[in-house]
Design an enzyme around this catalytic site. Sequence first.
Site, PDB file in Angstrom:
ATOM      1  N   HIS A 231       0.819  -1.092   0.023  1.00 43.78           N
ATOM      2  CA  HIS A 231      -0.097   0.109   0.238  1.00 43.78           C
ATOM      3  C   HIS A 231       0.817   1.253  -0.038  1.00 43.78           C
ATOM      4  O   HIS A 231       1.934   1.385   0.672  1.00 43.78           O
ATOM      5  CB  HIS A 231      -0.917   0.026   1.269  1.00 43.78           C
ATOM      6  CG  HIS A 231      -1.674   1.117   1.556  1.00 43.78           C
ATOM      7  ND1 HIS A 231      -2.583   1.916   0.566  1.00 43.78           N
ATOM      8  CD2 HIS A 231      -1.455   2.159   2.653  1.00 43.78           C
ATOM      9  CE1 HIS A 231      -2.720   2.896   1.009  1.00 43.78           C
ATOM     10  NE2 HIS A 231      -2.392   3.152   2.334  1.00 43.78           N
TER      11      HIS A 231
ATOM     12  N   HIS B 273       0.843   4.510   1.256  1.00 42.83           N
ATOM     13  CA  HIS B 273       0.114   5.382   2.378  1.00 42.83           C
ATOM     14  C   HIS B 273       0.224   6.758   1.879  1.00 42.83           C
ATOM     15  O   HIS B 273       1.173   7.381   2.000  1.00 42.83           O
ATOM     16  CB  HIS B 273       0.659   4.943   3.457  1.00 42.83           C
ATOM     17  CG  HIS B 273       0.030   5.605   4.692  1.00 42.83           C
ATOM     18  ND1 HIS B 273      -0.706   4.968   5.659  1.00 42.83           N
ATOM     19  CD2 HIS B 273      -0.387   6.858   4.959  1.00 42.83           C
ATOM     20  CE1 HIS B 273      -1.341   5.551   6.692  1.00 42.83           C
ATOM     21  NE2 HIS B 273      -1.258   7.022   6.056  1.00 42.83           N
TER      22      HIS B 273
ATOM     23  N   HIS C 193       3.808   0.308   2.677  1.00 45.14           N
ATOM     24  CA  HIS C 193       3.946  -0.915   3.564  1.00 45.14           C
ATOM     25  C   HIS C 193       3.125  -1.920   3.041  1.00 45.14           C
ATOM     26  O   HIS C 193       2.112  -1.853   2.418  1.00 45.14           O
ATOM     27  CB  HIS C 193       3.701  -0.386   5.082  1.00 45.14           C
ATOM     28  CG  HIS C 193       2.337   0.016   5.269  1.00 45.14           C
ATOM     29  ND1 HIS C 193       1.070  -0.614   5.407  1.00 45.14           N
ATOM     30  CD2 HIS C 193       1.857   1.479   5.257  1.00 45.14           C
ATOM     31  CE1 HIS C 193       0.199   0.014   5.378  1.00 45.14           C
ATOM     32  NE2 HIS C 193       0.612   1.226   5.455  1.00 45.14           N
TER      33      HIS C 193
ATOM     34  N   HIS D 149       0.133  -4.362   3.244  1.00 48.45           N
ATOM     35  CA  HIS D 149      -1.092  -4.288   3.588  1.00 48.45           C
ATOM     36  C   HIS D 149      -1.738  -5.701   3.532  1.00 48.45           C
ATOM     37  O   HIS D 149      -3.136  -5.973   3.198  1.00 48.45           O
ATOM     38  CB  HIS D 149      -2.132  -3.275   2.985  1.00 48.45           C
ATOM     39  CG  HIS D 149      -2.784  -2.410   3.643  1.00 48.45           C
ATOM     40  ND1 HIS D 149      -3.662  -2.956   4.936  1.00 48.45           N
ATOM     41  CD2 HIS D 149      -3.127  -1.180   3.816  1.00 48.45           C
ATOM     42  CE1 HIS D 149      -4.444  -2.005   5.507  1.00 48.45           C
ATOM     43  NE2 HIS D 149      -3.852  -0.766   4.883  1.00 48.45           N
TER      44      HIS D 149
ATOM     45  N   HIS E 247      -6.441   5.512  19.286  1.00 47.20           N
ATOM     46  CA  HIS E 247      -6.126   4.939  18.101  1.00 47.20           C
ATOM     47  C   HIS E 247      -6.035   5.485  16.875  1.00 47.20           C
ATOM     48  O   HIS E 247      -6.769   6.791  16.469  1.00 47.20           O
ATOM     49  CB  HIS E 247      -7.616   4.269  17.912  1.00 47.20           C
ATOM     50  CG  HIS E 247      -7.870   3.113  18.764  1.00 47.20           C
ATOM     51  ND1 HIS E 247      -7.389   1.752  18.976  1.00 47.20           N
ATOM     52  CD2 HIS E 247      -8.531   3.122  20.122  1.00 47.20           C
ATOM     53  CE1 HIS E 247      -7.697   1.375  19.997  1.00 47.20           C
ATOM     54  NE2 HIS E 247      -8.490   1.885  20.668  1.00 47.20           N
TER      55      HIS E 247
ATOM     56  N   HIS F  82      -7.116   5.951   9.951  1.00 47.70           N
ATOM     57  CA  HIS F  82      -6.697   6.145   8.586  1.00 47.70           C
ATOM     58  C   HIS F  82      -7.706   5.849   7.656  1.00 47.70           C
ATOM     59  O   HIS F  82      -8.291   4.872   7.605  1.00 47.70           O
ATOM     60  CB  HIS F  82      -5.378   5.586   8.036  1.00 47.70           C
ATOM     61  CG  HIS F  82      -4.895   5.577   6.988  1.00 47.70           C
ATOM     62  ND1 HIS F  82      -4.658   6.835   6.454  1.00 47.70           N
ATOM     63  CD2 HIS F  82      -4.694   4.626   5.911  1.00 47.70           C
ATOM     64  CE1 HIS F  82      -4.228   6.868   5.045  1.00 47.70           C
ATOM     65  NE2 HIS F  82      -4.117   5.396   4.643  1.00 47.70           N
TER      66      HIS F  82
ATOM     67  N   HIS G 196      -8.183   5.540   3.514  1.00 45.79           N
ATOM     68  CA  HIS G 196      -7.654   5.451   1.975  1.00 45.79           C
ATOM     69  C   HIS G 196      -8.358   6.468   1.102  1.00 45.79           C
ATOM     70  O   HIS G 196      -9.706   6.713   1.407  1.00 45.79           O
ATOM     71  CB  HIS G 196      -7.686   4.209   1.543  1.00 45.79           C
ATOM     72  CG  HIS G 196      -6.614   3.308   2.354  1.00 45.79           C
ATOM     73  ND1 HIS G 196      -5.982   2.195   1.887  1.00 45.79           N
ATOM     74  CD2 HIS G 196      -6.429   3.071   3.718  1.00 45.79           C
ATOM     75  CE1 HIS G 196      -5.307   1.456   2.830  1.00 45.79           C
ATOM     76  NE2 HIS G 196      -5.684   2.073   3.999  1.00 45.79           N
TER      77      HIS G 196
ATOM     78  N   HIS H 225      -9.772   2.476   8.937  1.00 49.26           N
ATOM     79  CA  HIS H 225      -9.267   1.556   9.863  1.00 49.26           C
ATOM     80  C   HIS H 225      -8.304   2.308  10.992  1.00 49.26           C
ATOM     81  O   HIS H 225      -7.718   3.249  10.451  1.00 49.26           O
ATOM     82  CB  HIS H 225      -8.516   0.386   9.272  1.00 49.26           C
ATOM     83  CG  HIS H 225      -7.341   0.653   8.646  1.00 49.26           C
ATOM     84  ND1 HIS H 225      -5.930   0.585   9.052  1.00 49.26           N
ATOM     85  CD2 HIS H 225      -6.903   0.954   7.233  1.00 49.26           C
ATOM     86  CE1 HIS H 225      -5.089   0.996   8.118  1.00 49.26           C
ATOM     87  NE2 HIS H 225      -5.718   1.141   7.247  1.00 49.26           N
ATOM     88  N   CYS H 226      -8.047   1.513  12.076  1.00 51.45           N
ATOM     89  CA  CYS H 226      -6.958   1.913  12.950  1.00 51.45           C
ATOM     90  C   CYS H 226      -5.645   1.500  12.387  1.00 51.45           C
ATOM     91  O   CYS H 226      -5.570   0.455  11.923  1.00 51.45           O
ATOM     92  CB  CYS H 226      -7.242   1.111  14.318  1.00 51.45           C
ATOM     93  SG  CYS H 226      -6.193   1.488  15.453  1.00 51.45           S
ATOM     94  N   HIS H 227      -4.928   2.378  12.521  1.00 50.40           N
ATOM     95  CA  HIS H 227      -3.509   2.184  12.085  1.00 50.40           C
ATOM     96  C   HIS H 227      -2.646   1.279  12.907  1.00 50.40           C
ATOM     97  O   HIS H 227      -1.289   1.262  12.528  1.00 50.40           O
ATOM     98  CB  HIS H 227      -2.739   3.142  11.384  1.00 50.40           C
ATOM     99  CG  HIS H 227      -2.140   3.172   9.952  1.00 50.40           C
ATOM    100  ND1 HIS H 227      -0.848   2.180  10.002  1.00 50.40           N
ATOM    101  CD2 HIS H 227      -2.350   3.267   8.639  1.00 50.40           C
ATOM    102  CE1 HIS H 227      -0.529   2.187   8.853  1.00 50.40           C
ATOM    103  NE2 HIS H 227      -1.277   2.876   8.082  1.00 50.40           N
ATOM    104  N   ILE H 228      -3.009   0.949  13.997  1.00 49.72           N
ATOM    105  CA  ILE H 228      -2.284   0.040  14.789  1.00 49.72           C
ATOM    106  C   ILE H 228      -2.697  -1.564  14.288  1.00 49.72           C
ATOM    107  O   ILE H 228      -3.772  -1.777  14.324  1.00 49.72           O
ATOM    108  CB  ILE H 228      -2.822   0.139  16.339  1.00 49.72           C
ATOM    109  CG1 ILE H 228      -2.402   1.209  16.947  1.00 49.72           C
ATOM    110  CG2 ILE H 228      -2.126  -1.218  17.180  1.00 49.72           C
ATOM    111  CD1 ILE H 228      -2.792   1.708  18.279  1.00 49.72           C
TER     112      ILE H 228
ATOM    113  N   HIS I 114      -4.788  -4.237  16.084  1.00 49.01           N
ATOM    114  CA  HIS I 114      -6.202  -3.825  16.059  1.00 49.01           C
ATOM    115  C   HIS I 114      -6.916  -3.882  14.841  1.00 49.01           C
ATOM    116  O   HIS I 114      -8.000  -4.242  14.712  1.00 49.01           O
ATOM    117  CB  HIS I 114      -6.213  -2.257  16.547  1.00 49.01           C
ATOM    118  CG  HIS I 114      -5.681  -2.111  17.838  1.00 49.01           C
ATOM    119  ND1 HIS I 114      -5.591  -0.813  18.453  1.00 49.01           N
ATOM    120  CD2 HIS I 114      -5.023  -2.609  18.911  1.00 49.01           C
ATOM    121  CE1 HIS I 114      -4.774  -0.794  19.572  1.00 49.01           C
ATOM    122  NE2 HIS I 114      -4.622  -1.968  19.559  1.00 49.01           N
TER     123      HIS I 114
ATOM    124  N   PHE J 175     -10.833  -3.808  13.643  1.00 50.38           N
ATOM    125  CA  PHE J 175     -11.200  -2.512  13.510  1.00 50.38           C
ATOM    126  C   PHE J 175     -10.841  -1.778  12.122  1.00 50.38           C
ATOM    127  O   PHE J 175      -9.834  -1.067  11.931  1.00 50.38           O
ATOM    128  CB  PHE J 175     -10.111  -1.776  14.594  1.00 50.38           C
ATOM    129  CG  PHE J 175     -10.311  -0.520  15.163  1.00 50.38           C
ATOM    130  CD1 PHE J 175     -11.097   0.576  14.576  1.00 50.38           C
ATOM    131  CD2 PHE J 175      -9.852  -0.028  16.297  1.00 50.38           C
ATOM    132  CE1 PHE J 175     -11.661   1.901  14.983  1.00 50.38           C
ATOM    133  CE2 PHE J 175     -10.368   1.374  16.704  1.00 50.38           C
ATOM    134  CZ  PHE J 175     -10.920   1.924  16.170  1.00 50.38           C
TER     135      PHE J 175
END
Length: 543
Positions: A88, A90, A133, A135, A419, A422, A424, A474-477, A480, A485
């Site tokens: 992805h 980002h 990164h 995905h 949290h 993000h 897209h 989504h949560c970028h952790i 999670h 999430f």
Amino acid sequence: MLWLHLAHAASIISRSHSYPLNSRSIGPETDLVISNKVISPDGFTRSATLAGGTFPGPIIAAKKGERFSINVVNKLTDGEMLKSTSVHWHGINQNGSNQADGVSFVTQCPIAQNNSYLYSFDAREQTGTYWYHSHYSTQQCDGLRGALIIYDPKDPLSHLYDVDDETTVITLADWYHVAAPVLAHIIGTNANSTVINGLGRYQGGPKSDLAVVNVEHGKRYRLRLIAISCDPNFVFSIDNHNLTVIEADGEITQPLLVDSLRIFAGQRYSVVLVANQPVNNYWLRALSSAPGLEDFTDGQNSAILRYNGARIAEPTTTQTNSTMVLAENNLHAYLNPGAPGIPEYGKADINLKLVVDFTDGIYSVNGAAYKPPTVPVLLQILSGKQQATDILPKGSVYVLEPNKVVELTMDALVVGGPHPIHLHGHSFDVVQSAGSSSFNYVNPVRRDVVSSGYENERMVIRWVTDNSGPWFLHCHIDWHLDAGFAIVMAESPSDTEKHIGSVTKAWDDLCPIFDKLTAAQIGAVNSYKEAQKISTHLFPNTS
């Protein structure tokens, strides 16, 4: 000149205001080989999943308007980790190229081992600091992450700095000593160390090399900070130096003077550092939020700012209390400020409220825990599915009409927070930052990752649905996201085929190839057994 010295790297030629392409950079038209390699960024040796054979991966550098044509070649072999991949880009909006967004099971099937896929896209008018990164599941936590920079030859803020090239890119990462597929089975997992530009130290570990940033007295440097983090956020500061923020997530801002800033997973800031202090060594600090990593003992969470002429030694400087902490609501968009739509809360065309819950390690959004579908959402849409009730995963897809102003509100979930959220396909206007009691529709910060905040806080964002296609929110952790999430914003599905044009045969072939893979070819077969050796607090084994 500013130099970033990596222990294993040769000298790097730095050029002020140039388009750098050398040992740490590759251009926008390139092969990007994904492979496994044994590395020890913090002194602990383990196999990792890497882009271009390094951690972080090579900087992908382009000029404004250049087209990207990146051939991702999958040469993964280590069966302890996942052997398929997707990448992805980002922060790149992919307007008209949703199929290149790189999200496994949303915009494509993963790229199988010994296969390749060409990501071809145009970033249009976008410039600034981005990153790339994996995905696919939690694969990025095993090392597949790197910087992507689009330089603007006519940057309206270029008068504020002298040096902006590959040597001023600073990546802040968490690092793990156990493979991500194993850790993904454990409810609650923590990083072992913080790694800055590929180097760091872990608690109780060896005194391994730290990254060194060399500066020349009197010069001004645009530092591009990128939180290529799987989980923790970082408080960034440099002893005895102030910083001027001029960019957030690819959007330039009105210059703002700070002495420290918190940067969440996925976020980026450009800050101008003026090298105006006595010639010496100074600690560059990125204090991690990860449990057990909340100090600078023995050089943890640290790198070195070294003035030309200073002796080769670790700094002896001390950290002072921050008096100019970055508050997000003090940041203001520099170009075309103003949120779209009627400047009043709840008066957008589409007003969404997302309620996030946490039960037994699983996150849900409005009652639905996201589970990746077996058929990518984009493929479902191109196959004729138009309604949210028809598109899988059930309960996680929100169909949005075209050219509407969306206002999204999310109250903070304390568990696992704050949290970083993000979206897209878009930058958005943060009309209410977490922790702020007021709204700003006039000149809010514009970005693509925002904190949902601490207890009793909320964030409110706005954007326009002018980019047909399925876009992940989504949560970028990563842990999670893997635990549910996430949702998919499907913008005007009936327009998607026309908006993105025809997909390539190579894209069409990704799913049939991936669907035929055996468990051994997918990888990480023994990950649950390995997790059982580490913890009893595990998710149910669904494999």
